[in-house]
Write an enzyme that holds these catalytic residues in place. Structure first.
Site, PDB file in Angstrom:
ATOM      1  N   TYR A 127       0.839  -1.203   0.000  1.00 39.75           N
ATOM      2  CA  TYR A 127       0.000   0.000   0.000  1.00 39.75           C
ATOM      3  C   TYR A 127       0.880   1.262   0.000  1.00 39.75           C
ATOM      4  O   TYR A 127       0.497   2.309  -0.499  1.00 39.75           O
ATOM      5  CB  TYR A 127      -0.983  -0.037   1.170  1.00 39.75           C
ATOM      6  CG  TYR A 127      -2.218   0.802   0.936  1.00 39.75           C
ATOM      7  CD1 TYR A 127      -3.052   0.566  -0.155  1.00 39.75           C
ATOM      8  CD2 TYR A 127      -2.544   1.841   1.796  1.00 39.75           C
ATOM      9  CE1 TYR A 127      -4.189   1.340  -0.366  1.00 39.75           C
ATOM     10  CE2 TYR A 127      -3.673   2.610   1.593  1.00 39.75           C
ATOM     11  CZ  TYR A 127      -4.490   2.361   0.509  1.00 39.75           C
ATOM     12  OH  TYR A 127      -5.607   3.134   0.300  1.00 39.75           O
ATOM     13  N   LYS A 137      -3.127   8.287   2.893  1.00 37.55           N
ATOM     14  CA  LYS A 137      -4.338   8.112   3.708  1.00 37.55           C
ATOM     15  C   LYS A 137      -4.126   8.657   5.123  1.00 37.55           C
ATOM     16  O   LYS A 137      -5.057   9.209   5.720  1.00 37.55           O
ATOM     17  CB  LYS A 137      -4.768   6.641   3.752  1.00 37.55           C
ATOM     18  CG  LYS A 137      -5.275   6.095   2.410  1.00 37.55           C
ATOM     19  CD  LYS A 137      -6.399   6.915   1.812  1.00 37.55           C
ATOM     20  CE  LYS A 137      -7.044   6.222   0.624  1.00 37.55           C
ATOM     21  NZ  LYS A 137      -7.936   7.135  -0.137  1.00 37.55           N
TER      22      LYS A 137
HETATM   23  P1  NAD Z   1     -12.328   3.862  -8.331  1.00 35.40           P
HETATM   24  O1  NAD Z   1     -11.196   3.634  -9.272  1.00 35.40           O
HETATM   25  O2  NAD Z   1     -13.654   3.395  -8.743  1.00 35.40           O
HETATM   26  O3  NAD Z   1     -12.412   5.400  -7.926  1.00 35.40           O
HETATM   27  C1  NAD Z   1     -11.283   6.252  -7.879  1.00 35.40           C
HETATM   28  C2  NAD Z   1     -11.700   7.530  -8.566  1.00 35.40           C
HETATM   29  O4  NAD Z   1     -10.644   8.497  -8.494  1.00 35.40           O
HETATM   30  C3  NAD Z   1     -12.006   7.315 -10.052  1.00 35.40           C
HETATM   31  O5  NAD Z   1     -13.312   7.769 -10.346  1.00 35.40           O
HETATM   32  C4  NAD Z   1     -10.986   8.187 -10.750  1.00 35.40           C
HETATM   33  O6  NAD Z   1     -11.473   8.760 -11.942  1.00 35.40           O
HETATM   34  C5  NAD Z   1     -10.741   9.239  -9.687  1.00 35.40           C
HETATM   35  N1  NAD Z   1      -9.529  10.006  -9.963  1.00 35.40           N
HETATM   36  C6  NAD Z   1      -8.248   9.557 -10.068  1.00 35.40           C
HETATM   37  N2  NAD Z   1      -7.440  10.572 -10.415  1.00 35.40           N
HETATM   38  C7  NAD Z   1      -8.222  11.683 -10.513  1.00 35.40           C
HETATM   39  C8  NAD Z   1      -7.981  13.044 -10.843  1.00 35.40           C
HETATM   40  N3  NAD Z   1      -6.747  13.497 -11.140  1.00 35.40           N
HETATM   41  N4  NAD Z   1      -9.028  13.904 -10.857  1.00 35.40           N
HETATM   42  C9  NAD Z   1     -10.284  13.481 -10.557  1.00 35.40           C
HETATM   43  N5  NAD Z   1     -10.566  12.208 -10.247  1.00 35.40           N
HETATM   44  C10 NAD Z   1      -9.546  11.317 -10.222  1.00 35.40           C
HETATM   45  O7  NAD Z   1     -11.871   3.128  -6.974  1.00 35.40           O
HETATM   46  P2  NAD Z   1     -12.506   3.163  -5.499  1.00 35.40           P
HETATM   47  O8  NAD Z   1     -11.909   1.976  -4.833  1.00 35.40           O
HETATM   48  O9  NAD Z   1     -13.974   3.325  -5.559  1.00 35.40           O
HETATM   49  O10 NAD Z   1     -11.807   4.431  -4.855  1.00 35.40           O
HETATM   50  C11 NAD Z   1     -12.537   5.493  -4.268  1.00 35.40           C
HETATM   51  C12 NAD Z   1     -11.889   5.886  -2.943  1.00 35.40           C
HETATM   52  O11 NAD Z   1     -12.064   4.828  -2.010  1.00 35.40           O
HETATM   53  C13 NAD Z   1     -10.394   6.148  -3.023  1.00 35.40           C
HETATM   54  O12 NAD Z   1     -10.060   7.224  -2.174  1.00 35.40           O
HETATM   55  C14 NAD Z   1      -9.812   4.858  -2.462  1.00 35.40           C
HETATM   56  O13 NAD Z   1      -8.507   5.028  -1.951  1.00 35.40           O
HETATM   57  C15 NAD Z   1     -10.816   4.599  -1.381  1.00 35.40           C
HETATM   58  N6  NAD Z   1     -10.810   3.248  -0.810  1.00 35.40           N
HETATM   59  C16 NAD Z   1     -10.869   2.166  -1.629  1.00 35.40           C
HETATM   60  C17 NAD Z   1     -10.855   0.890  -1.074  1.00 35.40           C
HETATM   61  C18 NAD Z   1     -10.917  -0.332  -1.958  1.00 35.40           C
HETATM   62  O14 NAD Z   1     -10.542  -1.416  -1.487  1.00 35.40           O
HETATM   63  N7  NAD Z   1     -11.394  -0.243  -3.190  1.00 35.40           N
HETATM   64  C19 NAD Z   1     -10.788   0.725   0.330  1.00 35.40           C
HETATM   65  C20 NAD Z   1     -10.741   1.853   1.130  1.00 35.40           C
HETATM   66  C21 NAD Z   1     -10.746   3.114   0.550  1.00 35.40           C
END
Ligand code: NAD
Length: 264
Positions: free
Chosen positions: A156, A163
């Protein structure tokens, strides 16, 4: 009975497809009566997000690369023009180069560090600053974080450091915006298979580990996060700010994982 977000307007940043955590939150918010707008980055994502937004009755879809101040200004300016105000903001955005999400944190590059913290942390500060003037009657800002900011999780790496900074930003923004009636919180979600997660080395192993070792013995789902978000976005969470709420089947509470102890 009226939904818990009836009459509220919210902007969702970070839907890439129907697996996105932001999409889980959008569906829950829509079900509870909210009117929604979405931002996207890039034409290919616009093609994916437009039909999703339309399926929730939303036509308000705005381009916004969070690395661009001009994009942020124009997206929130458009929200102001179209809606005149905003009740909640969901920041579900993060990015790190794939190369930074394998191997050692020790090998993080300066450019990779800057990029991850800019897109994944500063974007919350910039979005909160742009959203606050629209939240004249108070509001709720929610971001998505992960346990990798509190403990080390293999691969990570720089995203864990991002984070940790995001969690601290939630507390500082909550302190700044509390007097204006604006709450700022994070949900720390358990691992969910999404586009962003696909970039993390050995993600399958992490998913299996959580399913076997969390108190609830299952992987977190998008709609579990969506339902918890309703509380923080709406009136039920009115006394909560600066908080990181874990929606992870209880995994963060465990010290000795069940799989490490043989069954009697
Ligand atoms: P996802 O890929 O569906 O979403 C990530 C989003 O970030 C995408 O829509 C992407 O277009 C956007 N993004 C990236 N660069 C960008 C930029 N320069 N400008 C605007 N938008 C941008 O994946 P997700 O897992 O739904 O991630 C959403 C959040 O949840 C993130 O912060 C991620 O770290 C967090 N998260 C994810 C998990 C997991 O296991 N999937 C767990 C905990 C937290």
């Amino acid at each position: 009975m009226a939904g818990v977000l009836e009459g509220r307007r919210g902007l969702i940043m970070g839907v890439a497809n129907d697996r996105s955590i932001g999409w889980g939150i959008a569906q829950a918010a829509h079900r509870e009566g909210a009117e929604l707008a979405f931002t996207y980055v890039g034409e290919s994502l616009e093609r994916r997000v437009r039909p999703l937004a339309a399926s929730l009755g939303s036509e308000l879809l705005l381009p916004c690369d969070v690395q661009s101040d001009a994009d942020i200004e124009s997206a929130f300016g458009e929200i102001g023009t179209r809606w005149g105000g905003l009740d909640f903001l969901v920041h579900s955005v993060a990015f790190a180069n794939r190369d930074e999400l394998k191997g050692l944190y020790l090998d993080t590059t300066r450019d990779g560090f800057r990029l991850a913290l800019d897109v994944s942390v500063f974007s919350l500060v910039a979005a909160a600053r742009a959203a606050a003037p629209l939240m004249r009657e108070g509001g709720s800002i929610l971001t998505l974080t992960y346990l990798g900011g509190e403990r080390t999780i293999p691969h990570y790496n720089v995203m864990g450091v991002a984070k940790a900074a995001l969690d601290a930003s939630v507390r500082y923004l909550a302190a700044d915006l509390g007097p204006r009636g604006i709450r700022v919180n994070a949900i720390s979600a358990g691992p969910i298979r999404t586009l962003a997660a696909a970039g993390i080395g050995d993600f399958r192993t992490i998913l299996d580990w959580y399913a076997q070792n969390s108190p609830l013995r299952h992987n977190t789902t998008q709609d579990e996060v969506g339902d918890a978000a309703l509380m923080l976005l709406g009136g039920w969470g009115r006394g909560i700010t600066g908080e990181v709420l874990h929606v992870d089947s209880g995994y963060n509470t465990t010290a000795v994982p069940p799989a490490a102890v043989p069954e009697e």
